[in-house]
Motif scaffolding. Structure first.
Motif, mmCIF file in Angstrom:
data_model
loop_
_atom_site.group_PDB
_atom_site.id
_atom_site.type_symbol
_atom_site.label_atom_id
_atom_site.label_comp_id
_atom_site.label_asym_id
_atom_site.label_seq_id
_atom_site.Cartn_x
_atom_site.Cartn_y
_atom_site.Cartn_z
ATOM 1 N N THR A 1 0.827 -1.209 0.000
ATOM 2 C CA THR A 1 0.000 0.000 0.000
ATOM 3 C C THR A 1 0.863 1.262 0.000
ATOM 4 O O THR A 1 0.337 2.358 -0.173
ATOM 5 C CB THR A 1 -0.909 0.013 1.231
ATOM 6 N N ALA A 2 2.173 1.102 0.159
ATOM 7 C CA ALA A 2 3.067 2.257 0.185
ATOM 8 C C ALA A 2 3.618 2.611 -1.188
ATOM 9 O O ALA A 2 4.335 3.604 -1.325
ATOM 10 C CB ALA A 2 4.229 2.000 1.148
ATOM 11 N N LEU A 3 3.301 1.803 -2.221
ATOM 12 C CA LEU A 3 3.786 2.136 -3.559
ATOM 13 C C LEU A 3 2.940 1.452 -4.619
ATOM 14 O O LEU A 3 2.682 0.248 -4.544
ATOM 15 C CB LEU A 3 5.242 1.701 -3.754
ATOM 16 N N CYS A 4 2.526 2.236 -5.581
ATOM 17 C CA CYS A 4 1.989 1.722 -6.833
ATOM 18 C C CYS A 4 2.735 2.428 -7.960
ATOM 19 O O CYS A 4 2.957 3.641 -7.902
ATOM 20 C CB CYS A 4 0.492 1.979 -6.970
ATOM 21 N N ALA A 5 3.132 1.667 -8.972
ATOM 22 C CA ALA A 5 3.846 2.228 -10.119
ATOM 23 C C ALA A 5 3.113 1.833 -11.390
ATOM 24 O O ALA A 5 2.693 0.681 -11.541
ATOM 25 C CB ALA A 5 5.289 1.748 -10.153
ATOM 26 N N ILE A 6 2.984 2.782 -12.300
ATOM 27 C CA ILE A 6 2.237 2.581 -13.542
ATOM 28 C C ILE A 6 3.164 2.791 -14.727
ATOM 29 O O ILE A 6 3.924 3.765 -14.767
ATOM 30 C CB ILE A 6 1.043 3.556 -13.635
ATOM 31 N N ALA A 7 3.099 1.883 -15.689
ATOM 32 C CA ALA A 7 3.819 2.034 -16.951
ATOM 33 C C ALA A 7 2.858 2.611 -17.981
ATOM 34 O O ALA A 7 1.757 2.083 -18.172
ATOM 35 C CB ALA A 7 4.353 0.680 -17.422
ATOM 36 N N ALA A 8 3.285 3.681 -18.640
ATOM 37 C CA ALA A 8 2.378 4.403 -19.524
ATOM 38 C C ALA A 8 3.041 4.700 -20.861
ATOM 39 O O ALA A 8 4.179 4.310 -21.136
ATOM 40 C CB ALA A 8 1.898 5.694 -18.853
ATOM 41 N N THR A 9 2.310 5.410 -21.677
ATOM 42 C CA THR A 9 2.758 5.722 -23.022
ATOM 43 C C THR A 9 3.963 6.661 -23.025
ATOM 44 O O THR A 9 4.151 7.452 -22.117
ATOM 45 C CB THR A 9 1.594 6.349 -23.813
ATOM 46 N N HIS A 10 4.794 6.533 -24.057
ATOM 47 C CA HIS A 10 5.909 7.444 -24.298
ATOM 48 C C HIS A 10 6.862 7.567 -23.112
ATOM 49 O O HIS A 10 7.224 8.664 -22.685
ATOM 50 C CB HIS A 10 5.380 8.821 -24.713
ATOM 51 N N GLY A 11 7.269 6.415 -22.582
ATOM 52 C CA GLY A 11 8.267 6.389 -21.525
ATOM 53 C C GLY A 11 7.821 6.963 -20.205
ATOM 54 O O GLY A 11 8.657 7.294 -19.360
ATOM 55 N N GLN A 12 6.531 7.060 -19.988
ATOM 56 C CA GLN A 12 6.035 7.667 -18.751
ATOM 57 C C GLN A 12 5.884 6.613 -17.649
ATOM 58 O O GLN A 12 5.352 5.536 -17.878
ATOM 59 C CB GLN A 12 4.693 8.351 -19.004
ATOM 60 N N ILE A 13 6.366 6.966 -16.469
ATOM 61 C CA ILE A 13 6.196 6.154 -15.268
ATOM 62 C C ILE A 13 5.533 7.022 -14.211
ATOM 63 O O ILE A 13 6.002 8.136 -13.919
ATOM 64 C CB ILE A 13 7.548 5.633 -14.732
ATOM 65 N N LEU A 14 4.432 6.549 -13.643
ATOM 66 C CA LEU A 14 3.745 7.260 -12.572
ATOM 67 C C LEU A 14 3.861 6.449 -11.287
ATOM 68 O O LEU A 14 3.773 5.219 -11.309
ATOM 69 C CB LEU A 14 2.272 7.475 -12.903
ATOM 70 N N THR A 15 4.041 7.145 -10.174
ATOM 71 C CA THR A 15 4.126 6.466 -8.880
ATOM 72 C C THR A 15 3.297 7.197 -7.840
ATOM 73 O O THR A 15 3.090 8.416 -7.924
ATOM 74 C CB THR A 15 5.578 6.388 -8.372
ATOM 75 N N SER A 16 2.839 6.439 -6.870
ATOM 76 C CA SER A 16 2.139 7.014 -5.722
ATOM 77 C C SER A 16 2.539 6.246 -4.473
ATOM 78 O O SER A 16 2.600 5.005 -4.492
ATOM 79 C CB SER A 16 0.627 6.943 -5.906
ATOM 80 N N THR A 17 2.804 6.966 -3.416
ATOM 81 C CA THR A 17 3.127 6.337 -2.133
ATOM 82 C C THR A 17 1.902 6.235 -1.224
ATOM 83 O O THR A 17 1.988 5.676 -0.137
ATOM 84 C CB THR A 17 4.239 7.114 -1.406
ATOM 85 N N ASN A 18 0.786 6.765 -1.674
ATOM 86 C CA ASN A 18 -0.468 6.626 -0.904
ATOM 87 C C ASN A 18 -1.639 6.453 -1.871
ATOM 88 O O ASN A 18 -2.573 7.249 -1.886
ATOM 89 C CB ASN A 18 -0.699 7.827 0.009
ATOM 90 N N PRO A 19 -1.606 5.409 -2.688
ATOM 91 C CA PRO A 19 -2.609 5.283 -3.754
ATOM 92 C C PRO A 19 -4.028 5.108 -3.264
ATOM 93 O O PRO A 19 -4.972 5.366 -4.017
ATOM 94 C CB PRO A 19 -2.135 4.036 -4.521
ATOM 95 N N PHE A 20 -4.218 4.686 -2.022
ATOM 96 C CA PHE A 20 -5.569 4.431 -1.537
ATOM 97 C C PHE A 20 -6.141 5.591 -0.722
ATOM 98 O O PHE A 20 -7.273 5.510 -0.256
ATOM 99 C CB PHE A 20 -5.593 3.141 -0.712
ATOM 100 N N ASP A 21 -5.363 6.653 -0.565
ATOM 101 C CA ASP A 21 -5.901 7.833 0.093
ATOM 102 C C ASP A 21 -6.792 8.594 -0.880
ATOM 103 O O ASP A 21 -6.442 8.736 -2.056
ATOM 104 C CB ASP A 21 -4.778 8.759 0.565
ATOM 105 N N PRO A 22 -7.932 9.090 -0.429
ATOM 106 C CA PRO A 22 -8.773 9.870 -1.349
ATOM 107 C C PRO A 22 -8.053 11.144 -1.758
ATOM 108 O O PRO A 22 -7.397 11.796 -0.929
ATOM 109 C CB PRO A 22 -10.020 10.176 -0.515
ATOM 110 N N PRO A 23 -8.126 11.520 -3.017
ATOM 111 C CA PRO A 23 -7.448 12.741 -3.455
ATOM 112 C C PRO A 23 -8.080 13.965 -2.820
ATOM 113 O O PRO A 23 -9.290 14.013 -2.609
ATOM 114 C CB PRO A 23 -7.658 12.732 -4.969
ATOM 115 N N PRO A 24 -7.268 14.955 -2.457
ATOM 116 C CA PRO A 24 -7.830 16.176 -1.891
ATOM 117 C C PRO A 24 -8.665 16.914 -2.927
ATOM 118 O O PRO A 24 -8.502 16.731 -4.128
ATOM 119 C CB PRO A 24 -6.591 16.986 -1.500
ATOM 120 N N ALA A 25 -9.565 17.740 -2.464
ATOM 121 C CA ALA A 25 -10.434 18.499 -3.352
ATOM 122 C C ALA A 25 -10.298 19.987 -3.065
ATOM 123 O O ALA A 25 -11.154 20.594 -2.413
ATOM 124 C CB ALA A 25 -11.885 18.058 -3.176
#
Length: 478
Positions: free
Chosen positions: A337-361
């Motif tokens: 739960t401390a890391l999620c990493a995403i492989a995306a288009t055009h060499g993009q890598i996205l990471t989150s250290t709190n992927p299950f926290d609701p995003p702030p508004a």
């Protein structure tokens, strides 16, 4: 699925460029960095301090500090030969799995198995075994290694490949041919005693003895129209939970994944495009991604649509007209739960250290409101009805045969069409589309369906009327 889709696979990029610095994504807790320009299709993070991704051009991206900027990631080309054309599926590493921090396995569309005991090293740290001579159509899409001594890969043509020695070369892999020539896309093994694979036509293929040959695998198919059944990724964090998703952003969960089609429950997502991959660090925490920059998370995966939180982390954009999926995401790995990493288009890598926290508004600024209005979503394909029956049709008895011809304004981005007559449901169709209709008023509607599964606005014609012939009074005037 249409043959063109099978020929092009998902997407290719056109080479590796210099890395860029990290930048925040539009999602609240996700960070984006760009490492080269190859479309990345699979990723595995055995720990929170190591991630390895693979993609077009036999490219491997790796990092021992995944949340660092682009400079914290290394890009190497582990395959020989030139990269194929932009839309060609050749030289694609389609899936990566690292059963241990010091051991990774990758599979390619070309039938190559790559292994490394130093996955963050240079290109020479990877060895390749060419399985393509083992039979036709060894085009591998999915891979899972529940242990370092068991790997299971899935391929086109209903082929499942297994090994107890992933680095043992061609002879260490067994190719199992299933009875049906299924186009298998993804696989997940909850353990060495349960593997579940998914495919193009909603196939669910499972086994409690993955090394047992063709007879050890059972096949079932999810219901629905073919265009709605396309499944790419699956995650089974335990024998009591598997999660997958389809072309039109419907999630399917099962607490009994070997129980047949009826054991899978659908939950409609909050967008309209194709779910490409799923990962679950635990049976109560799952993350799904789509190829339009969206992330869906849940701490209660079997709780229905309301239990999933939707967040756009790569801004909606059409991109250049000759480039599909400029914000597509194709692989995800969450070691905890401390890391999620995403492989995306055009060499993009996205990471989150709190992927299950609701995003702030936060309160939106005028600039943010204007940007939101500008990027409401992807451009949808537009269907145009080119010919139709006359508005009034006179027949003495029986039913009248009517026919419609249609096309799409942006034909290159269209995968198919769905049609309906009157109050019936939309169903897959082709132009020209014919019906036999009885007396009364009728309406016809058609929608174009994009390659990512999203549907355009319906083009509708009507009413047109079928009448008995009378003396000089036009059918539509009665």
């Amino acid at each position: 699925m249409p043959s063109l889709w099978k020929q092009v696979g998902v997407l290719l990029a056109m080479g590796v460029l210099a890395a860029s610095s990290a930048a925040p994504a539009s999602g609240a807790d996700w960070a984006l960095r760009t490492v080269g320009d190859s479309i990345m299709l699979g990723i595995s993070c055995p720990t929170t301090s190591r991630c390895v991704a693979g993609g077009a051009g036999n490219t491997v991206l790796s990092s021992e500090d995944p949340t660092a900027g682009a400079s914290g990631w290394k890009s190497v080309n582990v395959g020989a030969g030139e990269q194929g054309p932009y839309f060609s599926p050749s030289r694609q590493i389609r899936a990566v799995d690292c059963p241990a921090p010091g051991f990774c396995v990758a599979v390619s569309y070309e039938g190559l198995i790559y292994t490394s005991t130093n996955p963050t090293g240079d290109a020479g740290a990877w060895s390749a075994a060419d399985l393509s001579p083992e039979g036709p159509n060894i085009h591998m899409y999915g891979l899972d290694c529940p242990t370092a001594n068991l790997c299971v890969a899935v391929a086109t043509g209903g082929k499942i490949l297994t090994t107890t020695d992933p680095a043992g070369g061609v002879g260490a892999w067994t190719v199992t041919q299933l009875p049906s020539p299924l186009y298998l896309r993804g696989i997940s093994c909850a353990s060495a005693n349960l593997c579940v694979a998914v495919g193009d036509e909603g196939e669910i293929v499972s086994s409690t003895q993955p090394l047992g040959g063709a007879g050890a695998w059972s096949e079932t198919q999810l219901p629905g129209a073919p265009i709605d059944r396309f499944l790419l990724g699956i995650a089974c964090p335990a024998a009591s939970l598997c999660v997958t998703g389809n072309t039109v952003n419907t999630l399917f969960t099962s607490t009994n994944p070997t129980g047949g089609a009826g054991a899978w429950t659908p939950a409609q997502g909050k967008s309209t495009v194709q779910i490409t991959d799923v990962d679950c660090p635990s049976p109560t925490q799952c993350v799904a991604i789509d190829n339009n920059g969206d992330v869906l998370t849940s701490t209660n995966p079997t709780g229905g649509a309301a239990a999933w939180t939707f967040q756009n982390v790569l801004a909606y954009t059409e991109g250049p007209k000759d480039m599909l999926n400029p914000n597509g995401m194709f692989g995800i790995s969450c070691p905890s739960t401390a890391l999620c990493a995403i492989a995306a288009t055009h060499g993009q890598i996205l990471t989150s250290t709190n992927p299950f926290d609701p995003p702030p508004a936060p309160a939106p600024t005028k600039k943010a409101k204007k940007k939101h209005r500008k990027h409401k979503g992807p451009k949808r394909p537009r269907a145009i009805i080119a010919s139709r029956p006359p508005p009034g049709i006179e027949i003495a008895r029986g039913k009248a045969k009517i026919r419609f011809r249609f096309f799409a304004a942006n034909h290159a981005s269209v995968r198919g069409y769905v049609c309906k007559l009157d109050k019936r449901h939309f169903k897959p169709c082709k132009s020209p589309k014919s019906y036999r209709v009885g007396f009364g008023k009728h309406w016809f509607s058609v929608r174009a369906v994009g390659w990512t599964g999203y549907r355009g606005k319906a083009a509708t014609l009507g009413p047109f009327k079928v009448c008995h012939p009378t003396n000089g009074i036009y059918c539509m005037e009665r």
